[in-house]
Structure formats: structure tokens, C-alpha cells
Design a protein around this motif. Structure first.
Motif, PDB file in Angstrom:
ATOM      1  N   LEU A 156       0.806  -1.230   0.000  1.00 45.04           N
ATOM      2  CA  LEU A 156       0.000   0.000   0.000  1.00 45.04           C
ATOM      3  C   LEU A 156       0.835   1.273   0.000  1.00 45.04           C
ATOM      4  N   ASP A 157       1.977   1.198   0.705  1.00 44.47           N
ATOM      5  CA  ASP A 157       2.742   2.436   0.878  1.00 44.47           C
ATOM      6  C   ASP A 157       4.146   2.068   1.352  1.00 44.47           C
ATOM      7  N   SER A 158       5.012   3.081   1.323  1.00 47.33           N
ATOM      8  CA  SER A 158       6.394   2.866   1.757  1.00 47.33           C
ATOM      9  C   SER A 158       6.752   3.970   2.750  1.00 47.33           C
ATOM     10  N   VAL A 159       7.212   3.582   3.943  1.00 44.94           N
ATOM     11  CA  VAL A 159       7.577   4.558   4.972  1.00 44.94           C
ATOM     12  C   VAL A 159       8.949   4.163   5.518  1.00 44.94           C
ATOM     13  N   ALA A 160       9.977   4.979   5.214  1.00 42.54           N
ATOM     14  CA  ALA A 160      11.357   4.684   5.639  1.00 42.54           C
ATOM     15  C   ALA A 160      11.715   3.238   5.283  1.00 42.54           C
ATOM     16  N   ASN A 161      12.090   2.428   6.274  1.00 44.69           N
ATOM     17  CA  ASN A 161      12.508   1.053   5.950  1.00 44.69           C
ATOM     18  C   ASN A 161      11.359   0.055   6.042  1.00 44.69           C
ATOM     19  N   LEU A 162      10.120   0.575   6.049  1.00 46.26           N
ATOM     20  CA  LEU A 162       8.954  -0.306   6.178  1.00 46.26           C
ATOM     21  C   LEU A 162       8.021  -0.161   4.975  1.00 46.26           C
ATOM     22  N   TYR A 163       7.329  -1.263   4.655  1.00 49.58           N
ATOM     23  CA  TYR A 163       6.221  -1.197   3.717  1.00 49.58           C
ATOM     24  C   TYR A 163       4.930  -1.300   4.508  1.00 49.58           C
ATOM     25  N   LYS A 164       3.937  -0.548   4.053  1.00 48.95           N
ATOM     26  CA  LYS A 164       2.596  -0.727   4.588  1.00 48.95           C
ATOM     27  C   LYS A 164       1.925  -1.776   3.710  1.00 48.95           C
ATOM     28  N   VAL A 165       1.421  -2.847   4.319  1.00 52.48           N
ATOM     29  CA  VAL A 165       0.820  -3.929   3.531  1.00 52.48           C
ATOM     30  C   VAL A 165      -0.624  -4.155   3.952  1.00 52.48           C
ATOM     31  N   LYS A 166      -1.426  -4.580   2.997  1.00 55.08           N
ATOM     32  CA  LYS A 166      -2.849  -4.821   3.238  1.00 55.08           C
ATOM     33  C   LYS A 166      -3.041  -6.263   3.706  1.00 55.08           C
ATOM     34  N   LEU A 167      -3.699  -6.424   4.847  1.00 54.36           N
ATOM     35  CA  LEU A 167      -3.955  -7.768   5.372  1.00 54.36           C
ATOM     36  C   LEU A 167      -5.312  -8.275   4.891  1.00 54.36           C
ATOM     37  N   SER A 168      -6.276  -7.364   4.891  1.00 52.96           N
ATOM     38  CA  SER A 168      -7.629  -7.684   4.413  1.00 52.96           C
ATOM     39  C   SER A 168      -8.258  -6.352   4.047  1.00 52.96           C
ATOM     40  N   GLU A 169      -9.548  -6.359   3.687  1.00 49.34           N
ATOM     41  CA  GLU A 169     -10.193  -5.130   3.223  1.00 49.34           C
ATOM     42  C   GLU A 169     -10.003  -3.967   4.205  1.00 49.34           C
ATOM     43  N   ASN A 170     -10.148  -4.270   5.517  1.00 48.26           N
ATOM     44  CA  ASN A 170     -10.100  -3.187   6.505  1.00 48.26           C
ATOM     45  C   ASN A 170      -8.889  -3.235   7.432  1.00 48.26           C
ATOM     46  N   ASN A 171      -7.883  -4.022   7.111  1.00 50.34           N
ATOM     47  CA  ASN A 171      -6.736  -4.151   8.017  1.00 50.34           C
ATOM     48  C   ASN A 171      -5.423  -4.024   7.271  1.00 50.34           C
ATOM     49  N   TYR A 172      -4.501  -3.339   7.906  1.00 50.26           N
ATOM     50  CA  TYR A 172      -3.157  -3.257   7.334  1.00 50.26           C
ATOM     51  C   TYR A 172      -2.123  -3.345   8.448  1.00 50.26           C
ATOM     52  N   ALA A 173      -0.872  -3.515   8.059  1.00 52.65           N
ATOM     53  CA  ALA A 173       0.227  -3.565   9.025  1.00 52.65           C
ATOM     54  C   ALA A 173       1.473  -3.075   8.302  1.00 52.65           C
ATOM     55  N   PHE A 174       2.578  -3.019   9.025  1.00 49.91           N
ATOM     56  CA  PHE A 174       3.849  -2.619   8.434  1.00 49.91           C
ATOM     57  C   PHE A 174       4.821  -3.779   8.520  1.00 49.91           C
ATOM     58  N   ILE A 175       5.692  -3.858   7.516  1.00 49.97           N
ATOM     59  CA  ILE A 175       6.635  -4.980   7.470  1.00 49.97           C
ATOM     60  C   ILE A 175       7.987  -4.445   6.989  1.00 49.97           C
ATOM     61  N   PRO A 176       9.093  -4.882   7.612  1.00 46.34           N
ATOM     62  CA  PRO A 176      10.401  -4.379   7.171  1.00 46.34           C
ATOM     63  C   PRO A 176      10.684  -4.775   5.714  1.00 46.34           C
ATOM     64  N   LYS A 177      11.205  -3.821   4.969  1.00 48.33           N
ATOM     65  CA  LYS A 177      11.487  -4.056   3.539  1.00 48.33           C
ATOM     66  C   LYS A 177      12.465  -5.209   3.324  1.00 48.33           C
ATOM     67  N   ASP A 178      13.379  -5.385   4.289  1.00 47.84           N
ATOM     68  CA  ASP A 178      14.376  -6.467   4.165  1.00 47.84           C
ATOM     69  C   ASP A 178      13.744  -7.848   4.170  1.00 47.84           C
ATOM     70  N   TYR A 179      12.525  -7.937   4.689  1.00 47.97           N
ATOM     71  CA  TYR A 179      11.917  -9.251   4.859  1.00 47.97           C
ATOM     72  C   TYR A 179      10.842  -9.582   3.823  1.00 47.97           C
ATOM     73  N   VAL A 180      10.802  -8.793   2.728  1.00 46.12           N
ATOM     74  CA  VAL A 180       9.857  -9.145   1.651  1.00 46.12           C
ATOM     75  C   VAL A 180      10.550  -9.029   0.301  1.00 46.12           C
ATOM     76  N   GLU A 181       9.971  -9.706  -0.671  1.00 41.10           N
ATOM     77  CA  GLU A 181      10.402  -9.554  -2.050  1.00 41.10           C
ATOM     78  C   GLU A 181       9.210  -9.058  -2.847  1.00 41.10           C
ATOM     79  N   LYS A 182       9.476  -8.214  -3.835  1.00 42.24           N
ATOM     80  CA  LYS A 182       8.366  -7.799  -4.705  1.00 42.24           C
ATOM     81  C   LYS A 182       8.123  -8.904  -5.720  1.00 42.24           C
TER      82      LYS A 182
END
Ligand SMILES: [Zn+2]
Length: 484
Positions: A156-182
Motif C-alpha cells: 500500500l505504501d512505503s515509509v522509511a525502511n517499512l512497507y505498509k501492507v494490506k492484510l484484508s479489506e479493513n486491516n493493514y500492518a507494516f513490514i520491514p522491507k528487508d523481509y519481503v520480495e516484490k
């Protein structure tokens, strides 16, 4: 007329031949289950039927034959081709039936709908974790929980070293960029219908397995009063019409679920006891496993206790006004605590035995390998006014371990001239973030405070303090025993 005679003859020959086949092949083996070409499970059941009263062997192992003539056995397959030989001996005549079964290890099904999905999607790597917000502190923001690898989520978004990711329609969380691949464009995030569950005792723990169609993101939280583990599985709708619950469970009372939002499926694991000894959550294929540990005997005697001395090597930790290093005090106290606990019959595992630089993942690996029942980390604090007592404090991350931090703190503040700096919850110390065993961080005293410094570098005081940590642990275990 001639044709009629020949027809009668043909029938007569046919009947005679059928009878003779029966007579000759007295112990014919008929396989009714298990002679499939390709299977995807290593444990393979074979069922057949032959002359009653035979001796039947499957791959050399004798199996039971029933009065009906039916027999059956289970073999375990290795990857690839497996030869199966069934041998039946009846009245001294031996018959063999041979076939091959190919065991194919099933690849995780990832239903990728390539096409015009226009949003970017990321996939988690090993060691990934979710954060509540984009907040940062020296320990890295407020963690929710660790999460398996191979889980796809919309970016959903990028904030410093974190990505904002969508968990479901109404929920999101942040995850360190180092721990995901596009992932490649067009990859849709997953959605699953939940399948069957099973709840079973696997030895030193009970396990809940929920089958899903794909690996969905999840958030797990333990709650107290009632004591239960709540797992929200995102992008999932209930289609579980079969929940197998065995009767020999030790830590789990019963399980239940709620569809809390159209795309959030909640798994509720009600626990039997007031105090918990940890749990872990991970995927095997597309099945989510929640493993809830059984209670060890709640006495220091016989328990495996991890003792962690903070810092080491180039990481000195806090340095006192007179130049004492925190890492040295921590190590000395870790050995003292080890001696105290061993005196009471525990087996103690140290994460650091000398002045080496041991990373947090290395410390965690040591504790995991030694399968500790409980962890105590020893540190010294710093900061604040150097002219007054800083005091002592204990820290926990998960609410279920609050009582452990509290009983230890109570013993420490009962010591002469030791100020109470507090009982601190949801603390972000990474060794406390594992929910797999109870853990507590003890910040003994302040290196930076002159009155505290004098005490915390004193051998006698250190011993006294560690003795009180052991006593606090003992108090906790007494509470555990009384709760049963
Ligand atoms: Zn420290």
C-alpha cells in the motif's frame, strides 16, 4: 445342429477353464487399495484380499489377515518410485503380487492469477514480522508478531525502511522491507476458504492445524481471562465443516472460530490452564499450525532455563562514570544466576559464556536448540539523573508473562536501598518477542547513576540480586502450582 453342438462345447470348455483357473490360483492376491500410480502422502495404506488362513507379507513385514481374507498394512514411501511386494503363503504355496507406487512431494499450490491485477504485491521471507505502525525507536517500533515466509500481501505504501501492507479489506500492518520480495506484476494477493481442522497431542505440545488454500497473513495474540490464543487469518472465509478434536489434549481445552469480518477468519484456542509455557505458529504447505506447549513440571528442579547476559564483544552496553562496562557486569551476574538456579536443580543454558559478540538470532538459536522452558535476560540500565538512585525494573513483551516479570520485580525491590523503576509491558526487546517460552528481561540497576553504580559493580551485591531473581522465579512457579 452342428453349430448348436459347437456352442454347447464352447460353453463347456469355458466353464471347465474357469473352474481350473480357480483351482490352480488358489491364493490369488487382489489389491483393493494402495496400488495407485502416484500419491502425494508418504504414509501409504495397502488393503487386499487373498485366501483366508494365509500368511501375508507387505515388503517383507508380516501383516494381519482377517477371517474374511482381507489384509492391510501401512508403508512409508520415499520420494520417487517405491516397489511394493505382497507375498501370501497358503498351504505351502507362495504367491506374489508386485507393483510400484510413485511418491510425489506436493509443491505448495500458489494459485497465481496472472493478468491485470494492477497493485504491487510483496511476498514474505523467512524471519519476517509485522509491526503495528510506522513508529521507530531504538529497538525498531512496536512488533505484532513474526510471520511465516511465502505469504503474499498487497503493497500500500512505503515509509522509511517499512512497507505498509494490506492484510484484508479493513486491516493493514507494516513490514520491514528487508523481509519481503516484490513479486511480478499481475500477481493477485491470495484469498482462501478454510478447510478442515485437527487438534491433536503431538508429544510435548498440542497442535491445531487449519488447512487453507493458500498462505494467508495472520495476527496472533494471547489473551488472559479467559486464557486463550486468538489467531486472525486474513483474506479467509470459513468453509470448515470438520474439526477433529482428540480427547488426550493437555494444554488446549477446546477450539472455536468466528468470521469476524467477511474476509477475517478468527481461530480461538481456549487453554486449560491459567499459566502458559509458549506457543509457535507456522505454515506447513498451506496448513497453518499453532503449536501450544504442554506445561513442564513447575519447579526449578528439572527445568531447563535460559540465562542471557546482555551485550558482549565490541558491544559494551552502558558504561558507568567510573568506566565499568555493562557487558562485564551482565556476564558476571549471568554466571551467578546460573549457580543459583543449578543449586536448586535446574539445567541452565547460557547464551554467552565469554566476552564474545553474540547476535540476537544466534542467542535465539541457542535457546531453541536447547529447548528451554523459560528465559531470563540480565542487563543494566542507563539514563536519567546520575545523582539519584535509578532503580531496578523488569520487562515483558507478551501479557501472559506479566506475572513472571512481576514476581521477580517484587523480590528485587524488597532488597535494601533498591528503588522500584517499574514493571514494563509490551517491551520491544527482541529476545522477549518469541512467544515460544516465557521470558523476562531484568534491568538490574542503572550504570549511569552514582548510587546505583556503587552497588551494581559490587560482587556481593550482584550475588544477592541474582539470588532474589531465583527467589522471584520460585514465587512465580509456586503461583503456577497453586493455580492447578
Ligand atoms: Zn543492556
Amino acid at each position: 445342429m452342428k453349430t448348436k453342438i459347437s456352442l454347447v462345447l464352447t460353453i463347456a470348455i469355458y466353464i471347465a477353464s474357469v473352474i481350473s483357473i480357480h483351482a490352480q490360483n488358489a491364493n490369488i492376491i487382489k489389491v483393493v487399495r494402495g496400488n495407485a500410480d502416484t500419491v502425494t502422502s508418504a504414509s501409504h495404506v495397502i488393503v487386499g484380499v487373498t485366501n483366508p488362513g494365509s500368511e501375508v507379507y507387505i515388503n517383507g513385514n508380516k501383516v494381519k489377515q482377517y477371517k474374511t481374507g482381507s489384509f492391510g498394512g501401512e508403508i512409508s514411501l520415499k520420494e520417487g518410485d517405491n516397489a511394493v511386494v505382497i507375498r501370501a503363503i497358503s498351504a505351502g504355496v507362495q504367491t506374489e503380487e508386485k507393483f510400484n507406487v510413485f511418491y510425489k512431494i506436493e509443491q505448495r499450490i500458489t494459485r497465481i492469477e496472472a493478468g491485470d491485477y494492477k497493485f504491487p504485491v510483496v511476498v514474505t521471507k523467512k524471519g519476517a514480522y509485522l509491526n503495528y505502525g510506522a513508529g521507530q525507536d531504538r529497538l525498531g517500533g512496536a512488533k505484532i508478531n513474526f510471520i511465516s515466509d511465502g505469504i503474499r500481501m498487497e503493497l500500500l505504501d512505503s515509509v522509511a525502511n517499512l512497507y505498509k501492507v494490506k492484510l484484508s479489506e479493513n486491516n493493514y500492518a507494516f513490514i520491514p522491507k528487508d523481509y519481503v520480495e516484490k513479486t511480478y506484476p499481475g500477481t493477485k494477493p491470495p484469498f482462501s476458504l478454510s478447510g478442515s481442522w485437527s487438534v491433536s497431542n503431538i508429544g510435548k505440545a498440542d497442535r491445531v492445524t487449519v488447512s487453507l488454500e493458500q498462505r494467508q497473513p495472520y495476527i496472533v495474540k494471547q489473551e488472559r481471562d479467559p486464557n486463550r490464543i486468538v489467531v486472525d487469518i486474513f483474506g479467509t472465509a470459513c468453509n470448515s465443516n470438520w474439526i477433529t478434536q482428540y480427547l488426550n489434549l493437555e494444554s488446549i481445552d477446546y477450539v472455536d472460530f468466528q468470521q469476524v469480518q467477511p474476509d477475517v477468519f478468527r481461530v480461538i484456542i481456549n487453554l486449560k490452564h491459567k499459566y502458559s509455557w509458549g506457543y509457535s505458529i507456522d505454515y506447513t504447505g498451506n496448513s497453518l499450525n499453532i503449536v501450544v506447549k504442554h506445561s513442564p513440571k513447575p519447579t526449578i528442579k528439572g527445568m531447563v532455563i535460559g540465562v542471557d547476559a546482555g551485550h558482549g564483544g565490541p558491544a559494551s552496553g552502558a558504561v558507568s562514570p567510573a568506566g565499568y562496562k555493562e557487558k562485564e557486569q551482565n556476564l558476571a551476574m549471568a554466571y551467578m544466576l546460573k549457580a543459583e538456579l543449578e543449586k536448586r536443580g535446574a539445567k541452565v543454558v547460557l547464551s554467552r559464556t565469554d566476552d564474545s559478540d553474540i547476535t540476537m538470532p544466534m542467542r535465539q538459536a541457542t535457546f531453541k536448540k536447547e529447548n528451554i522452558d523459560l528465559l531470563i535476560s540480565i542487563h543494566c540500565n542507563a539514563g536519567g539523573n546520575p545523582l539519584v538512585n535509578g532503580g531496578t525494573s523488569t520487562y515483558y513483551k507478551h501479557i501472559e508473562y506479566r506475572d513472571l516479570a512481576e514476581t521477580i520485580l517484587k523480590r528485587l525491590v524488597a532488597m535494601e536501598d533498591v528503588k522500584n523503576f517499574g514493571l514494563i509491558g509490551n517491551f520491544n526487546f527482541s529476545l522477549n518477542s518469541s512467544a515460544y517460552y516465557p521470558s523476562v528481561l531484568v534491568e538490574t540497576l542503572f550504570m549511569s547513576s552514582l548510587p546505583d553504580e556503587e552497588k551494581i559493580v559490587d560482587d556481593k551485591f550482584q550475588k544477592e540480586m541474582m539470588k532474589n531473581v531465583a527467589k522471584g522465579l520460585n514465587d512465580y512457579l509456586r503461583k503456577v502450582r497453586r493455580s492447578k
